[in-house]
Design an enzyme around this catalytic site. Structure first.
Site, short mmCIF file in Angstrom:
data_model
loop_
_atom_site.label_atom_id
_atom_site.label_comp_id
_atom_site.label_asym_id
_atom_site.label_seq_id
_atom_site.Cartn_x
_atom_site.Cartn_y
_atom_site.Cartn_z
N ARG A 49 0.85 -1.19 0.00
CA ARG A 49 0.00 0.00 0.00
C ARG A 49 0.89 1.24 0.00
O ARG A 49 0.64 2.21 -0.69
CB ARG A 49 -0.94 0.00 1.21
CG ARG A 49 -1.63 1.35 1.42
CD ARG A 49 -2.91 1.31 2.25
NE ARG A 49 -2.84 0.43 3.40
CZ ARG A 49 -2.19 0.69 4.54
NH1 ARG A 49 -1.51 1.83 4.68
NH2 ARG A 49 -2.19 -0.18 5.53
N TYR A 102 -16.24 17.74 -15.11
CA TYR A 102 -16.50 16.30 -15.22
C TYR A 102 -17.54 15.93 -14.16
O TYR A 102 -17.42 16.32 -13.00
CB TYR A 102 -15.20 15.53 -15.02
CG TYR A 102 -15.41 14.04 -14.97
CD1 TYR A 102 -15.77 13.35 -16.11
CD2 TYR A 102 -15.28 13.34 -13.78
CE1 TYR A 102 -16.00 11.99 -16.07
CE2 TYR A 102 -15.50 11.97 -13.74
CZ TYR A 102 -15.86 11.31 -14.88
OH TYR A 102 -16.09 9.96 -14.84
N ASP A 174 -7.08 19.42 -14.16
CA ASP A 174 -7.42 18.05 -14.55
C ASP A 174 -7.03 17.92 -16.02
O ASP A 174 -7.69 18.47 -16.90
CB ASP A 174 -8.92 17.79 -14.33
CG ASP A 174 -9.33 16.37 -14.72
OD1 ASP A 174 -8.64 15.76 -15.55
OD2 ASP A 174 -10.37 15.91 -14.22
N LYS A 199 -8.07 7.12 -19.28
CA LYS A 199 -8.40 7.67 -20.59
C LYS A 199 -7.16 7.62 -21.49
O LYS A 199 -6.67 6.53 -21.77
CB LYS A 199 -8.96 9.08 -20.41
CG LYS A 199 -10.00 9.19 -19.27
CD LYS A 199 -11.28 8.42 -19.52
CE LYS A 199 -12.16 8.33 -18.28
NZ LYS A 199 -12.49 9.58 -17.64
C1 PLP Z 1 -12.91 9.98 -16.34
C2 PLP Z 1 -12.55 11.30 -15.79
C3 PLP Z 1 -12.30 11.47 -14.42
C4 PLP Z 1 -12.48 10.34 -13.41
O1 PLP Z 1 -11.57 9.31 -13.61
P1 PLP Z 1 -11.88 7.75 -13.29
O2 PLP Z 1 -10.62 7.10 -13.70
O3 PLP Z 1 -13.07 7.36 -14.08
O4 PLP Z 1 -12.15 7.66 -11.82
C5 PLP Z 1 -11.92 12.72 -13.97
N1 PLP Z 1 -11.82 13.77 -14.83
C6 PLP Z 1 -12.05 13.65 -16.14
C7 PLP Z 1 -11.91 14.84 -17.02
C8 PLP Z 1 -12.45 12.42 -16.66
O5 PLP Z 1 -12.70 12.31 -17.98
#
Ligand code: PLP
Length: 379
Positions: A49, A102, A174, A199
């Site tokens: 962890r 998001y 982000d 992503k």
């Molecule tokens: C998908 C996404 C998230 C969240 O990420 P997860 O891996 O699904 O928890 C946060 N910000 C943006 C812009 C996203 O597209």
């Protein structure tokens, strides 16, 4: 000399294994590590962890790709977002978030953080005056996405970094939509970058993950404390898969961007499309800023269907190659209806998205096939 981006993606944190020569970092499937004496760890690892060598390889690579000092990997983008928010704000603090944030980020802040006495104001990321006007004495964080999801609005990161410095707030970006290849917010003055590596960074729709990258030692220490204390860490196999995906990030983003540009152009000519949202189009309101701070314009295109909501929903159901699915950023093309899918949780709020909106995540298939598929579905 600092290596170029594609070189860092393939080599940073990934020296051949010293014990075996393995060129690829092994999947260290272990929860614990033998010690040579009480408190005498062989390589700085005691429990997975707290730290795992496969995860370390990923964390070093992600930091290098954002030109940051510290990288911290999480089990999802939301876990990274949660740890970062909880390390930056306390009860009574205020933050500013995109008015088209998001959906999951909005839900975490609106449903969870507010329960703990945190306040927030949504503001348009492309309007620095509105963001400035929303700053209060207790504002700690300017949280931005650029391009935003799903409306593809663009924030001027260097300008917002300046605003953050003037107002003693932290600028968090982000960077999921752009990926580290297209845009490096830390080099433009942001304090922290957060990613859903699910992503583009992972890029193959086969693993969920997240990351925080910063060059601020204090923030890194606080987030690392929460990473270990709350424990939302990726397992070694997830870390390895993400790292494997990251190796091809530069090549993939070039192709995603080239394909998306072609599709945006074609949609613009289509009679059933009333508006195309893509920062690469010269008439997009954020085009010039995007051109200055991004390497290319990315793989996401959104558009408004001229015939309204039901027609937009129908298009999503009629494609052959574009798979109807949430998420984005993989090599395969996806299509979705944000109002009923990814952004259903913001319905009725200030963050609600247009009901005739369709979002496509343009993959790296042959673009002629993608064009034919989409145009056929539009009819
Ligand atoms: C998908 C996404 C998230 C969240 O990420 P997860 O891996 O699904 O928890 C946060 N910000 C943006 C812009 C996203 O597209």
């Amino acid at each position: 000399m600092t290596d170029g981006f594609a070189t860092r993606a393939i080599h940073a944190g990934q020296q051949p294994d010293s014990a075996t020569g393995s060129v690829i970092p092994p999947i260290h499937a272990t929860s614990t590590y033998a010690q040579d004496g009480v408190g005498n760890q062989r390589a700085g690892y005691e429990y997975s962890r707290t730290g795992n060598p496969t995860r370390t390889a990923l964390e070093e690579c992600l930091a290098a790709l954002e030109s940051g000092e510290y990288g911290l990997a999480f089990s999802s983008g939301m876990a990274a977002t949660d740890a970062l928010l909880r390390s930056l704000v306390r009860p009574g603090d205020h933050l500013i978030i995109p008015d088209d944030a998001y959906g999951g980020t909005f839900r975490l802040i609106d449903k969870v953080l507010t329960e703990w006495g945190v306040e927030y104001t949504p503001a348009p990321v492309s309007d620095p005056d509105a963001i400035r006007a929303a700053v209060r004495p207790n504002t700690r964080v300017l949280w931005v996405e650029t391009p935003t999801n799903p409306l593809l609005n663009i924030a001027d990161l260097a300008g917002l970094a300046q605003l953050a410095a003037e107002t003693s707030t932290r600028l968090v970006v982000d960077n999921t939509f752009a990926s580290s290849y297209l845009q490096q917010p830390l080099t433009l003055g942001a304090d922290v970058v957060v990613h859903s590596t699910t992503k583009y960074m992972g890029g193959h729709s086969d693993v969920v993950g997240g990351a925080v990258v910063t060059s601020d030692e204090r923030i890194a220490t606080d987030v690392a404390f929460l990473q270990n204390t709350a424990g939302a860490v990726p397992g070694p196999f997830d870390a390895w898969l993400t790292l494997r995906g990251v190796k091809t990030l530069a090549a993939r983003m070039e192709q995603h961007s080239a394909n998306a540009a072609r599709i945006a152009e074609a949609l613009r000519e289509h009679p059933k499309v009333s508006r195309v949202l893509y920062p690469g189009l010269p008439d997009h309101p954020g085009h010039e800023i995007a051109a200055a701070q991004m390497r290319r314009f990315g793989g996401i295109v959104s558009f408004l269907h001229a015939d309204g909501e039901e027609a937009a929903v129908d298009v999503c159901a009629r494609t052959r190659l574009f798979t109807l699915a949430e998420s984005l950023g993989g090599v395969e093309s996806l299509i979705e209806h944000p109002g009923r899918m990814t952004h259903a949780s913001v319905a009725g709020s200030q963050l609600q998205v247009p009901s005739e909106l369709v979002r496509v995540s343009v993959g790296i298939e042959d673009v002629d096939d993608l064009l034919e598929d989409l145009l056929t579905a539009l009819g």
